[in-house]
Design an enzyme around this catalytic site. Sequence first.
Site, PDB file in Angstrom:
ATOM      1  N   ASN A   1       5.487 -19.566 135.029  1.00 22.25           N
ATOM      2  CA  ASN A   1       4.776 -18.449 135.646  1.00 22.25           C
ATOM      3  C   ASN A   1       3.627 -18.044 134.755  1.00 22.25           C
ATOM      4  OD1 ASN A   1       3.965 -15.849 136.540  1.00 22.25           O
ATOM      5  ND2 ASN A   1       5.931 -15.648 137.860  1.00 22.25           N
ATOM      6  N   LYS A   2       2.430 -18.266 135.403  1.00 24.44           N
ATOM      7  CA  LYS A   2       1.328 -17.999 134.574  1.00 24.44           C
ATOM      8  C   LYS A   2       1.076 -16.800 134.408  1.00 24.44           C
ATOM      9  CE  LYS A   2      -1.525 -21.946 136.390  1.00 24.44           C
ATOM     10  NZ  LYS A   2      -2.508 -22.712 137.087  1.00 24.44           N
ATOM     11  N   GLY A   3       1.526 -15.740 135.091  1.00 25.67           N
ATOM     12  CA  GLY A   3       1.420 -14.302 134.981  1.00 25.67           C
ATOM     13  C   GLY A   3       2.393 -13.947 133.761  1.00 25.67           C
ATOM     14  N   LYS A   4       3.662 -14.362 133.673  1.00 23.99           N
ATOM     15  CA  LYS A   4       4.437 -14.333 132.713  1.00 23.99           C
ATOM     16  C   LYS A   4       4.008 -14.883 131.384  1.00 23.99           C
ATOM     17  CE  LYS A   4       8.986 -13.973 135.114  1.00 23.99           C
ATOM     18  NZ  LYS A   4      10.291 -14.610 135.007  1.00 23.99           N
TER      19      LYS A   4
ATOM     20  N   ASP B   1      16.662 -25.501 138.023  1.00 25.57           N
ATOM     21  CA  ASP B   1      17.555 -24.492 139.238  1.00 25.57           C
ATOM     22  C   ASP B   1      18.029 -23.193 138.547  1.00 25.57           C
ATOM     23  OD1 ASP B   1      18.063 -24.207 141.746  1.00 25.57           O
ATOM     24  OD2 ASP B   1      19.733 -25.456 141.666  1.00 25.57           O
TER      25      ASP B   1
ATOM     26  N   ASP C   1      14.241 -13.799 132.839  1.00 27.61           N
ATOM     27  CA  ASP C   1      14.467 -13.800 134.324  1.00 27.61           C
ATOM     28  C   ASP C   1      14.431 -12.317 134.596  1.00 27.61           C
ATOM     29  OD1 ASP C   1      14.742 -15.363 136.676  1.00 27.61           O
ATOM     30  OD2 ASP C   1      16.651 -14.391 136.774  1.00 27.61           O
TER      31      ASP C   1
ATOM     32  N   PHE D   1       1.179  -8.985 138.596  1.00 29.17           N
ATOM     33  CA  PHE D   1       1.454  -9.962 139.619  1.00 29.17           C
ATOM     34  C   PHE D   1       2.588  -9.713 140.204  1.00 29.17           C
ATOM     35  CE2 PHE D   1       3.291 -10.785 135.297  1.00 29.17           C
ATOM     36  CZ  PHE D   1       4.547 -11.448 135.847  1.00 29.17           C
ATOM     37  N   GLY D   2       3.078 -10.368 141.179  1.00 23.77           N
ATOM     38  CA  GLY D   2       4.380 -10.223 141.738  1.00 23.77           C
ATOM     39  C   GLY D   2       4.225  -8.872 142.785  1.00 23.77           C
TER      40      GLY D   2
ATOM     41  N   HIS E   1       9.284  -3.137 131.996  1.00 23.98           N
ATOM     42  CA  HIS E   1      10.849  -3.784 131.620  1.00 23.98           C
ATOM     43  C   HIS E   1      10.652  -4.890 131.048  1.00 23.98           C
ATOM     44  CE1 HIS E   1       8.524  -5.786 134.937  1.00 23.98           C
ATOM     45  NE2 HIS E   1       9.596  -6.783 135.116  1.00 23.98           N
TER      46      HIS E   1
END
Length: 199
Positions: free
Chosen positions: A9-12, A38, A73, A155-156, A183
């Site tokens: 995830n590029k944002g993360k 997965d 996560d 993002f998100g 968070h």
Amino acid sequence: MKIVLASANKGKIAEFQKLMPDDEVLAFSEILGQIEIDEDQDSFKGNAVKKARTIYDLLIERGIKDVIVISDDSGISVPVLNNAPGIYSARYAGLNASDKDNNEKLKSELNNLGLEKTPAFYTACIALVYKNEVYTVHGWMHGDVINKELGENGFGYDPMFIPTGFDKTLGELPSEVKKEFSHRSKALKLAIKVLEVIL
């Protein structure tokens, strides 16, 4: 210290690089190429550990030993929706859903209940694997989710989330402000404390 993020995830990745400016932070894909992991566990912790462990084991197989693998996560939970999207935040609108798709689905769910605003919270679990040991920490951010998107930052679900104590969404707030209390920031501060003990 070389830190490998078990995330695509590029944002993360950008967020971690900002939060850890003194370390060499790499995405696992820069070393291992594209790998699909997965996320089939039933908790943020389970998914974070699975991702970190998978990438760590692959790096060891490649002979890369002096490394810390960090994964996270995270997601948003809305109590009135039975804590959905929760662990399915990244794929709320289906596999390979875009941020826009997921936001549209969440807006639709709120509108179905006639809600313009309702309490919600973000959870982040960070897993670290170092010298074959696994460590986990959590961080939370509380506030309200709204039935529209405001702002272009983050993002998100950020443009739909107003953190407690603010009157603007994360999409409207500068990233430097979000960094103080998000968070992920809270979890990462705890992860850094773990690193200080184990290194």
